[in-house]
Design a protein around this motif. Structure first.
Motif, PDB file in Angstrom:
ATOM      1  N   PHE A 108       0.635  -1.409   0.031  1.00  0.00           N
ATOM      2  CA  PHE A 108      -0.086   0.149  -0.179  1.00  0.00           C
ATOM      3  C   PHE A 108       0.726   1.198   0.394  1.00  0.00           C
ATOM      4  CE2 PHE A 108      -2.911   3.051   2.057  1.00  0.00           C
ATOM      5  CZ  PHE A 108      -4.041   2.646   0.884  1.00  0.00           C
ATOM      6  N   CYS A 109       1.872   1.427   0.238  1.00  0.00           N
ATOM      7  CA  CYS A 109       3.193   2.831   1.295  1.00  0.00           C
ATOM      8  C   CYS A 109       3.799   2.600  -0.583  1.00  0.00           C
ATOM      9  CB  CYS A 109       4.094   2.143   2.192  1.00  0.00           C
ATOM     10  SG  CYS A 109       3.046   2.137   3.348  1.00  0.00           S
ATOM     11  N   ARG A 110       3.535   1.559  -0.761  1.00  0.00           N
ATOM     12  CA  ARG A 110       4.969   1.853  -2.579  1.00  0.00           C
ATOM     13  C   ARG A 110       3.783   2.574  -3.065  1.00  0.00           C
ATOM     14  NH1 ARG A 110       5.854  -4.392  -2.664  1.00  0.00           N
ATOM     15  NH2 ARG A 110       7.621  -3.488  -1.275  1.00  0.00           N
ATOM     16  N   ALA A 111       3.013   2.225  -3.033  1.00  0.00           N
ATOM     17  CA  ALA A 111       1.822   2.882  -4.589  1.00  0.00           C
ATOM     18  C   ALA A 111       1.416   4.266  -4.266  1.00  0.00           C
ATOM     19  CB  ALA A 111       0.190   1.810  -4.252  1.00  0.00           C
ATOM     20  N   HIS A 112       2.168   4.812  -2.954  1.00  0.00           N
ATOM     21  CA  HIS A 112       1.875   6.120  -2.383  1.00  0.00           C
ATOM     22  C   HIS A 112       3.261   6.519  -1.772  1.00  0.00           C
ATOM     23  CE1 HIS A 112      -2.515   4.219  -1.932  1.00  0.00           C
ATOM     24  NE2 HIS A 112      -3.278   5.244  -2.832  1.00  0.00           N
ATOM     25  N   LEU A 113       3.691   6.234  -2.128  1.00  0.00           N
ATOM     26  CA  LEU A 113       5.152   7.070  -1.077  1.00  0.00           C
ATOM     27  C   LEU A 113       5.955   6.598  -2.302  1.00  0.00           C
ATOM     28  CD1 LEU A 113       4.298   6.488   2.494  1.00  0.00           C
ATOM     29  CD2 LEU A 113       4.369   8.382   2.018  1.00  0.00           C
ATOM     30  N   SER A 114       6.683   7.576  -2.178  1.00  0.00           N
ATOM     31  CA  SER A 114       8.590   7.034  -1.913  1.00  0.00           C
ATOM     32  C   SER A 114       9.582   5.912  -1.635  1.00  0.00           C
ATOM     33  CB  SER A 114       9.662   8.751  -2.751  1.00  0.00           C
ATOM     34  OG  SER A 114       9.244   9.838  -2.727  1.00  0.00           O
ATOM     35  N   SER A 115      10.381   5.662  -1.970  1.00  0.00           N
ATOM     36  CA  SER A 115      10.572   4.127  -1.430  1.00  0.00           C
ATOM     37  C   SER A 115      11.446   4.243  -0.250  1.00  0.00           C
ATOM     38  CB  SER A 115      11.842   3.591  -1.942  1.00  0.00           C
ATOM     39  OG  SER A 115      12.286   4.170  -2.233  1.00  0.00           O
ATOM     40  N   TYR A 116      12.513   5.239   0.177  1.00  0.00           N
ATOM     41  CA  TYR A 116      12.866   6.207   1.398  1.00  0.00           C
ATOM     42  C   TYR A 116      12.440   6.301   2.337  1.00  0.00           C
ATOM     43  CZ  TYR A 116      12.516  10.895  -0.037  1.00  0.00           C
ATOM     44  OH  TYR A 116      11.684  12.377  -0.271  1.00  0.00           O
ATOM     45  N   LYS A 117      10.824   6.746   2.404  1.00  0.00           N
ATOM     46  CA  LYS A 117       9.141   6.416   2.850  1.00  0.00           C
ATOM     47  C   LYS A 117       9.033   5.477   4.223  1.00  0.00           C
ATOM     48  CE  LYS A 117       9.128  11.364   1.350  1.00  0.00           C
ATOM     49  NZ  LYS A 117       7.898  12.183   0.854  1.00  0.00           N
ATOM     50  N   ILE A 118       9.044   4.320   2.841  1.00  0.00           N
ATOM     51  CA  ILE A 118       7.891   3.089   3.022  1.00  0.00           C
ATOM     52  C   ILE A 118       9.159   2.395   4.422  1.00  0.00           C
ATOM     53  CG2 ILE A 118       7.879   1.023   2.871  1.00  0.00           C
ATOM     54  CD1 ILE A 118       8.155   1.762  -0.018  1.00  0.00           C
ATOM     55  N   PRO A 119       8.270   2.345   5.742  1.00  0.00           N
ATOM     56  CA  PRO A 119       9.246   1.503   6.809  1.00  0.00           C
ATOM     57  C   PRO A 119       9.681   0.720   7.095  1.00  0.00           C
ATOM     58  CG  PRO A 119       6.222   3.060   6.669  1.00  0.00           C
ATOM     59  CD  PRO A 119       7.037   2.488   5.654  1.00  0.00           C
ATOM     60  N   ARG A 120      10.006   0.646   7.320  1.00  0.00           N
ATOM     61  CA  ARG A 120      11.307  -0.142   7.644  1.00  0.00           C
ATOM     62  C   ARG A 120      11.108  -1.556   8.598  1.00  0.00           C
ATOM     63  NH1 ARG A 120      16.616   1.403   5.087  1.00  0.00           N
ATOM     64  NH2 ARG A 120      17.710  -0.805   6.176  1.00  0.00           N
ATOM     65  N   LYS A 121      10.635  -0.858  10.349  1.00  0.00           N
ATOM     66  CA  LYS A 121      10.179  -1.926  10.640  1.00  0.00           C
ATOM     67  C   LYS A 121       8.896  -1.557  11.094  1.00  0.00           C
ATOM     68  CE  LYS A 121      14.506  -1.866  13.640  1.00  0.00           C
ATOM     69  NZ  LYS A 121      15.004  -1.362  14.579  1.00  0.00           N
ATOM     70  N   TRP A 122       8.219  -2.779  10.990  1.00  0.00           N
ATOM     71  CA  TRP A 122       6.855  -3.159  11.685  1.00  0.00           C
ATOM     72  C   TRP A 122       6.273  -3.037  13.241  1.00  0.00           C
ATOM     73  CZ3 TRP A 122       2.860  -0.540   7.779  1.00  0.00           C
ATOM     74  CH2 TRP A 122       3.773   0.022   6.507  1.00  0.00           C
TER      75      TRP A 122
END
Length: 484
Positions: A444-458
């Motif tokens: 979901f994030c990949r469709a809306h955010l730049s790659s460096y903004k996608i959380p690395r930890k969940w």
């Protein structure tokens, strides 16, 4: 400018039988309200206190507003305390604000009397108040401090601020010019008076001569029932309340103004609330405890510029500054500075008496929010400087990522935080309450955010930790997640 209660005498003469406040248990006319405030002020004068500060530890009701307004009339300072605070949290704030008397219920009195000094039972204080003259009151000086509130800041350590009467009297013009409110309005106050959004909503409407409908505590079913049953024209809310109304799904056909603060409404929520309240006018405003009103976004502009928080309120100036303090260009992100007559006097030092102003020599102040102005003068919030995540030298604002994740239908709540990393400095982590999976949310994030903004930890929690003001406790979340 005057006292926040100065209009009561006028309305007591012009509309003596008009309802000032309506609750579940009673209602009071403007004539009765004016007399009650005089009696309360005269009672406070009789106490001959040096620091003239009253603590209010009460649930929603006429006595809460009576003691607050009566204190202002008497030239005293009122300090609302939250019923949800633990005894240690209350003690901390009592030390900071140093009240000469605290009024509370009989039940709470029995729980705190051993730990908190100068506590008085409400029923006893009301008995004393009713003995005083309701027609005249000793005149006080102008622009006195009248309100102490608390902010928790990044560490959760409370800070006490003090506000003077002129700041609220000036802000009442925002009600008139920005929200279109006047004496004809019948206003539902749906939240706890401990929160300044709802306390201000009630006191400002009483100043304008309208009617306050006050819920004992927030209930979406009762709130909607009151909207149907009474001639309510306006409701003060925060976005979580809107979500609660949506869950009930009850249609409201009358025209209603909705004044919201506390967080930005999601586009989904705005669309859905229109389905159940089609004749609604929305007013979102951006503000801060220290700065009061900053910008307002009415319906007409919100449709065209959905991601903005609006234009400056009446009497408010806004600047965006770069780190070198030079003014930013349109659409250039920087720190938001505000100048108006609506601000607090300042923060109390920990000695409880010295006040430190938040304004510079030219009257500008900031709460360290970051944003930008577009070419048309609309303000956009990017995030809080203190929340900013420094990822390998890149500034990331968690609010942008939170906004995206909150659009996912299976995400109930989300907080994005920065966690320490030996290589990157900090990495982006998402803490989620909801049913979705890490894999699904990454996509979901990949469709809306730049790659460096996608959380690395969940991280997935069943419940979020909150501050006493009801916001997600980021500092506590960071501590917890750093240990995992």
């Amino acid at each position: 400018m005057g006292n926040i209660t100065e209009s009561y005498k006028t309305f007591a003469k012009l509309s003596p039988e008009k309802v000032a406040i309506h609750t579940n248990h009673q209602q009071i006319s403007y004539q009765e309200w004016y007399k009650l405030i005089n009696q309360t002020a005269n009672w406070l004068h009789s106490l001959h206190s040096e620091n003239k500060t009253i603590g209010i530890l009460l649930p929603n009701g006429i006595p809460f507003l009576q003691l607050f307004a009566g204190a202002a009339k008497a030239g005293w300072i009122a300090v609302p305390y939250d019923l949800k605070w633990k005894i240690t949290e209350l003690e901390e704030r009592v030390i900071l604000s140093d009240p000469s008397i605290i009024v509370t219920t009989r039940e709470i009195y029995s729980q705190i009397k051993q730990s908190i000094p100068n506590v008085m039972i409400l029923d006893d204080s009301l008995q004393e108040i009713y003995q005083f003259d309701p027609t005249t009151v000793l005149k006080t000086e102008g622009n006195l401090p009248f309100y102490i509130g608390f902010t928790s800041g990044t560490t959760g350590k409370p800070k006490a601020f003090v506000r003077s009467q002129d700041s609220w009297v000036a802000s009442f013009d925002c009600n008139r010019f920005d929200f279109g409110l006047d004496e004809s309005d019948q206003v539902l106050i749906s939240g706890a008076l401990i929160h300044s959004h709802f306390l201000y909503g009630a006191i400002s409407i009483l100043y304008l001569g309208g009617t306050v409908f006050l819920l004992d505590k927030f209930s979406p079913i009762e709130g909607l029932s009151w909207i149907h049953s009474f001639p309510i024209t306006t409701i003060y809310v925060v976005p979580t309340m809107v979500e609660a109304f949506l869950k009930e799904g009850i249609q409201v056909d009358k025209s209603i103004k909705m004044i919201s603060s506390g967080a930005k409404w999601s586009d989904r929520s705005k669309l859905e609330i229109r389905n159940i309240i089609p004749n609604m006018t929305m007013y979102e405003f951006y503000g801060a405890s220290e700065l009061s009103f900053i910008t307002v976004l009415p319906d007409s502009e919100g449709i065209q510029k959905a991601t903005t928080v609006g234009k400056p309120c009446y009497g408010v100036e806004v600047q965006i500054r770069r780190p070198d303090q030079e003014l930013a260009k349109p659409t250039e992100t920087g720190k938001i500075y505000v100048r108006s007559k609506l601000m607090i006097n300042g923060y109390f030092d920990h000695d409880g008496r010295t006040i430190h102003s938040i304004q510079d020599e030219e009257g500008w102040a900031t709460v360290h929010d970051m944003g930008y102005l577009d070419e048309d003068g609309f303000l956009y919030i990017v995030g809080r400087e203190q929340n900013m995540i420094l990822y390998g030298g890149i500034n990331i604002f968690p609010e942008e990522i939170e906004k995206v994740l909150s659009l996912h239908p299976d995400v109930e709540e989300v907080a994005v935080i920065g966690l320490s990393d030996s290589y990157w400095g900090q990495v982006v982590a998402a803490v989620v309450k909801g049913k979705s999976s890490q894999l699904e949310l990454r996509r979901f994030c990949r469709a809306h955010l730049s790659s460096y903004k996608i959380p690395r930890k969940w991280f997935f929690l069943s419940e979020m930790p909150y501050t006493t003001s009801g916001k997600i406790a980021r500092a506590e979340l960071i501590k917890r997640m750093e240990k995992r």
